[in-house]
Motif scaffolding. Structure first.
Motif, short mmCIF file in Angstrom:
data_model
loop_
_atom_site.label_atom_id
_atom_site.label_comp_id
_atom_site.label_asym_id
_atom_site.label_seq_id
_atom_site.Cartn_x
_atom_site.Cartn_y
_atom_site.Cartn_z
N ALA A 1 3.92 30.41 73.81
CA ALA A 1 4.89 29.32 73.95
C ALA A 1 5.04 28.91 75.41
O ALA A 1 5.36 27.75 75.70
CB ALA A 1 6.24 29.74 73.38
N ASP A 2 4.80 29.81 76.32
CA ASP A 2 4.92 29.45 77.73
C ASP A 2 3.87 28.43 78.14
O ASP A 2 4.13 27.55 78.96
CB ASP A 2 4.79 30.71 78.62
CG ASP A 2 6.03 31.57 78.57
OD1 ASP A 2 7.11 31.04 78.20
OD2 ASP A 2 5.93 32.77 78.86
N GLY A 3 2.71 28.50 77.57
CA GLY A 3 1.64 27.58 77.94
C GLY A 3 1.70 26.27 77.17
O GLY A 3 0.98 25.33 77.49
N PHE A 4 2.54 26.14 76.19
CA PHE A 4 2.59 24.95 75.36
C PHE A 4 3.86 24.17 75.66
O PHE A 4 4.96 24.70 75.62
CB PHE A 4 2.59 25.36 73.88
CG PHE A 4 2.54 24.21 72.93
CD1 PHE A 4 1.37 23.50 72.74
CD2 PHE A 4 3.65 23.83 72.21
CE1 PHE A 4 1.31 22.44 71.85
CE2 PHE A 4 3.61 22.78 71.34
CZ PHE A 4 2.43 22.07 71.15
N SER A 5 3.73 22.90 75.98
CA SER A 5 4.90 22.07 76.25
C SER A 5 4.91 20.87 75.28
O SER A 5 3.87 20.32 74.96
CB SER A 5 4.90 21.58 77.70
OG SER A 5 3.82 20.72 77.90
N LEU A 6 6.09 20.52 74.85
CA LEU A 6 6.24 19.40 73.93
C LEU A 6 6.63 18.15 74.71
O LEU A 6 7.45 18.20 75.60
CB LEU A 6 7.33 19.69 72.89
CG LEU A 6 7.05 20.81 71.90
CD1 LEU A 6 8.27 21.07 71.05
CD2 LEU A 6 5.87 20.46 71.02
N ASP A 7 6.02 17.07 74.35
CA ASP A 7 6.39 15.78 74.93
C ASP A 7 7.44 15.16 74.02
O ASP A 7 7.19 14.89 72.85
CB ASP A 7 5.15 14.89 75.03
CG ASP A 7 5.45 13.59 75.75
OD1 ASP A 7 6.53 13.47 76.37
OD2 ASP A 7 4.61 12.67 75.66
N LEU B 1 3.87 41.09 68.30
CA LEU B 1 3.90 39.74 67.74
C LEU B 1 4.88 38.86 68.50
O LEU B 1 4.58 37.72 68.85
CB LEU B 1 4.26 39.78 66.25
CG LEU B 1 4.27 38.45 65.52
CD1 LEU B 1 2.89 37.83 65.53
CD2 LEU B 1 4.78 38.62 64.13
N LEU B 2 6.05 39.40 68.80
CA LEU B 2 7.06 38.66 69.55
C LEU B 2 6.58 38.38 70.97
O LEU B 2 6.75 37.26 71.48
CB LEU B 2 8.37 39.45 69.57
CG LEU B 2 9.57 38.79 70.23
CD1 LEU B 2 9.92 37.48 69.52
CD2 LEU B 2 10.76 39.71 70.22
N THR B 3 5.92 39.34 71.55
CA THR B 3 5.40 39.17 72.91
C THR B 3 4.30 38.12 72.91
O THR B 3 4.23 37.27 73.81
CB THR B 3 4.86 40.50 73.46
OG1 THR B 3 5.86 41.49 73.34
CG2 THR B 3 4.44 40.38 74.90
N SER B 4 3.44 38.13 71.90
CA SER B 4 2.34 37.16 71.82
C SER B 4 2.90 35.75 71.65
O SER B 4 2.39 34.80 72.26
CB SER B 4 1.43 37.48 70.64
OG SER B 4 0.90 38.76 70.76
N ALA B 5 3.93 35.60 70.82
CA ALA B 5 4.52 34.28 70.61
C ALA B 5 5.15 33.75 71.88
O ALA B 5 5.04 32.56 72.20
CB ALA B 5 5.56 34.35 69.50
#
Length: 107
Positions: A12-18, A4-8
């Motif tokens: 998160a690496d592919g998601f960036s916040l503006d 679960l931690l690895t999946s998160a």
């Protein structure tokens, strides 16, 4: 659990916040509004209590001043009465002294 931690982490690496489009939203507004409403009622309550304390202090000060004035007026009245008695006894003594002299000279 470890997966679960690895999946998160991978997601998160592919998601960036503006940073320009992220806002507190409705929940942030409601939280600040609730704090403001609580603050309003707290200040209103505190102001009422302070007015009560101020009014009681004014009443107490007026009572102390009245007691002081009545004590001073009583003392001044007593002093006036005492000085009046001294003057009266002094006048009587002076009058009595001259009449005693008159009677002794007449005899």
């Amino acid at each position: 659990m470890n997966t679960l931690l690895t999946s998160a982490t991978v997601l998160a690496d592919g998601f960036s916040l503006d940073k320009d489009t992220v806002t507190p939203g409705v929940m942030g507004f409601l939280a600040i509004f609730a704090i403001g409403v609580c603050l309003y009622f707290l200040m209103r309550n505190m102001l009422g209590k302070l007015r009560g304390v101020s009014a009681r202090a004014d009443e107490q000060e007026a009572a102390e001043q009245e007691a002081t004035e009545s004590t001073e007026s009583t003392e001044s009245t007593e002093a006036t009465e005492e000085s009046g008695q001294e003057k009266a006894s002094g006048s009587e003594a002076a009058a009595g002294g001259s009449s005693a002299e008159d009677t002794s000279t007449k005899a």
